[in-house]
Design an enzyme around this catalytic site. Structure first.
Site, mmCIF file in Angstrom:
data_model
loop_
_atom_site.group_PDB
_atom_site.id
_atom_site.type_symbol
_atom_site.label_atom_id
_atom_site.label_comp_id
_atom_site.label_asym_id
_atom_site.label_seq_id
_atom_site.Cartn_x
_atom_site.Cartn_y
_atom_site.Cartn_z
ATOM 1 N N ARG A 104 0.846 -1.199 0.000
ATOM 2 C CA ARG A 104 0.000 0.000 0.000
ATOM 3 C C ARG A 104 0.875 1.240 0.000
ATOM 4 O O ARG A 104 1.777 1.360 0.817
ATOM 5 C CB ARG A 104 -0.838 0.060 1.283
ATOM 6 C CG ARG A 104 -1.987 -0.843 1.323
ATOM 7 C CD ARG A 104 -3.044 -0.404 2.307
ATOM 8 N NE ARG A 104 -2.579 0.140 3.592
ATOM 9 C CZ ARG A 104 -3.395 0.585 4.527
ATOM 10 N NH1 ARG A 104 -4.707 0.577 4.311
ATOM 11 N NH2 ARG A 104 -2.943 1.057 5.662
ATOM 12 N N THR A 108 -1.352 7.492 -0.577
ATOM 13 C CA THR A 108 -2.653 7.318 -1.252
ATOM 14 C C THR A 108 -3.419 6.105 -0.717
ATOM 15 O O THR A 108 -4.619 5.990 -0.931
ATOM 16 C CB THR A 108 -2.451 7.108 -2.766
ATOM 17 O OG1 THR A 108 -1.757 5.862 -2.947
ATOM 18 C CG2 THR A 108 -1.656 8.242 -3.392
ATOM 19 N N ASP A 200 0.536 -2.800 12.189
ATOM 20 C CA ASP A 200 0.953 -3.242 10.857
ATOM 21 C C ASP A 200 1.259 -4.744 10.917
ATOM 22 O O ASP A 200 2.258 -5.158 11.511
ATOM 23 C CB ASP A 200 2.186 -2.445 10.413
ATOM 24 C CG ASP A 200 2.556 -2.753 8.972
ATOM 25 O OD1 ASP A 200 2.704 -3.953 8.635
ATOM 26 O OD2 ASP A 200 2.670 -1.817 8.172
ATOM 27 N N ASP A 203 4.734 -5.968 9.529
ATOM 28 C CA ASP A 203 5.848 -5.631 10.431
ATOM 29 C C ASP A 203 5.837 -6.510 11.663
ATOM 30 O O ASP A 203 6.899 -6.919 12.158
ATOM 31 C CB ASP A 203 5.761 -4.154 10.851
ATOM 32 C CG ASP A 203 6.239 -3.230 9.739
ATOM 33 O OD1 ASP A 203 6.900 -3.712 8.799
ATOM 34 O OD2 ASP A 203 5.937 -2.032 9.811
HETATM 35 C C1 PRP Z 1 -1.248 -4.490 4.529
HETATM 36 C C2 PRP Z 1 -2.055 -5.762 4.765
HETATM 37 C C3 PRP Z 1 -2.923 -5.826 3.550
HETATM 38 C C4 PRP Z 1 -3.183 -4.376 3.244
HETATM 39 C C5 PRP Z 1 -4.577 -4.061 3.679
HETATM 40 O O1 PRP Z 1 -0.212 -4.741 3.667
HETATM 41 O O2 PRP Z 1 -1.263 -6.899 4.941
HETATM 42 O O3 PRP Z 1 -2.294 -6.448 2.444
HETATM 43 O O4 PRP Z 1 -2.228 -3.620 3.988
HETATM 44 O O5 PRP Z 1 -4.886 -2.761 3.380
HETATM 45 P P1 PRP Z 1 -6.005 -2.354 2.322
HETATM 46 O O6 PRP Z 1 -7.201 -3.174 2.607
HETATM 47 O O7 PRP Z 1 -6.222 -0.897 2.624
HETATM 48 O O8 PRP Z 1 -5.443 -2.548 0.939
HETATM 49 P P2 PRP Z 1 0.967 -3.685 3.374
HETATM 50 O O9 PRP Z 1 0.658 -2.896 2.152
HETATM 51 O O10 PRP Z 1 1.261 -2.898 4.618
HETATM 52 O O11 PRP Z 1 2.167 -4.618 2.980
HETATM 53 P P3 PRP Z 1 2.972 -5.688 3.855
HETATM 54 O O12 PRP Z 1 2.058 -6.846 4.110
HETATM 55 O O13 PRP Z 1 4.111 -6.036 2.963
HETATM 56 O O14 PRP Z 1 3.406 -5.025 5.137
HETATM 57 N N1 URA Z 2 -2.570 -2.985 7.059
HETATM 58 C C1 URA Z 2 -2.182 -3.379 8.298
HETATM 59 O O1 URA Z 2 -1.234 -4.155 8.427
HETATM 60 N N2 URA Z 2 -2.847 -2.907 9.347
HETATM 61 C C2 URA Z 2 -3.890 -2.054 9.231
HETATM 62 O O2 URA Z 2 -4.488 -1.658 10.261
HETATM 63 C C3 URA Z 2 -4.266 -1.649 7.944
HETATM 64 C C4 URA Z 2 -3.595 -2.139 6.870
#
Ligand code: PRP
Ligand code: URA
Length: 209
Positions: A104, A108, A200, A203
């Site tokens: 993400r 945005t 997150d 993380d």
């Molecule tokens: C997080 C999570 C989802 C997404 C959800 O991933 O694991 O994939 O955000 O958000 P959304 O419904 O608003 O799209 P992130 O982009 O942080 O990547 P990561 O898993 O690599 O940390």
């Molecule tokens: N992605 C995450 O990992 N946590 C949130 O709360 C939203 C998006």
């Protein structure tokens, strides 16, 4: 909402509460994510097709049900979805695993794709997409768009925590997808994080940040 299951099982609720706790470290967070995925998967996979096969028991030969058709495909959305894969594989060890890499944009909140690979033939498999967090729904929608473009038809989506906004948007975009949610939280904040959520997920699973 048709095709949406929100779990109320006490074991799932208990484990989600442990995930939320900011004192829960990486090791325990990973184990809990896997356990929740397995508990959710047990229910989400209750309609897998069966066929009778002949088996010889020590007593006699009988016809008895076994999973039918092509192997299941588990498709985690990277990174955080990876944390749920072993929970599903504990139930269906012969499942194939695809990957969809999305992150993400921090400003945005739109998803960006960086890697996609699906097991073939994808159109003949039950596909279980995993991602612990369904926030705006953007990542889930993009992942399912991609799977459908490649021929995927029978798609289930499992997330541990969802925001009402994201769940509604995802369901509206893909009403045919069966969605399984461990807990429906209150709302998104200005940074599109789920409240109260767990922070997150990526993380916390991988110990980054
Ligand atoms: C997080 C999570 C989802 C997404 C959800 O991933 O694991 O994939 O955000 O958000 P959304 O419904 O608003 O799209 P992130 O982009 O942080 O990547 P990561 O898993 O690599 O940390
Ligand atoms: N992605 C995450 O990992 N946590 C949130 O709360 C939203 C998006």
């Amino acid at each position: 909402m048709e095709n949406v299951t929100i779990f109320d099982h006490p074991l799932i609720q208990h484990k989600i509460s442990m995930l939320r706790d900011k004192r829960t470290g990486t090791n325990e967070f990973r184990a809990l994510t896997e356990e929740i995925a397995m508990l959710m998967g047990y229910e989400a996979l209750r309609d897998l097709p069966l066929e009778d096969v002949e088996v010889e028991t020590p007593i006699e030969t009988c016809m008895t049900p076994m999973l039918a058709g092509k192997k299941l495909a588990v498709v985690p959305i990277l990174r955080a979805g990876l944390g749920m894969v072993n929970g599903i594989l504990a139930l269906v060890p012969s499942a194939k695993v695809g990957h969809i890499g999305l992150y993400r944009d921090e400003t945005t909140h739109e998803p960006h794709e960086y890697f996609c690979k699906l097991p073939r033939p994808i159109d003949q498999r039950v596909i279980v997409v995993t991602d612990p967090m369904l926030a705006t729904g953007g990542s889930a929608i993009s992942a399912v768009d991609f799977i459908k473009q490649h021929g995927g038809k029978t798609i289930k989506f499992m997330s541990i925590i969802a925001a009402p906004e994201g769940l509604e948007r995802f369901h509206a975009a893909h009403p045919d997808v069966q969605i399984y949610v461990g807990h429906l939280d209150r709302e998104l904040n200005a940074d599109a994080y789920i409240c109260p959520g767990l922070g997150d997920a990526g993380d916390r699973i991988f110990g980054t940040k």
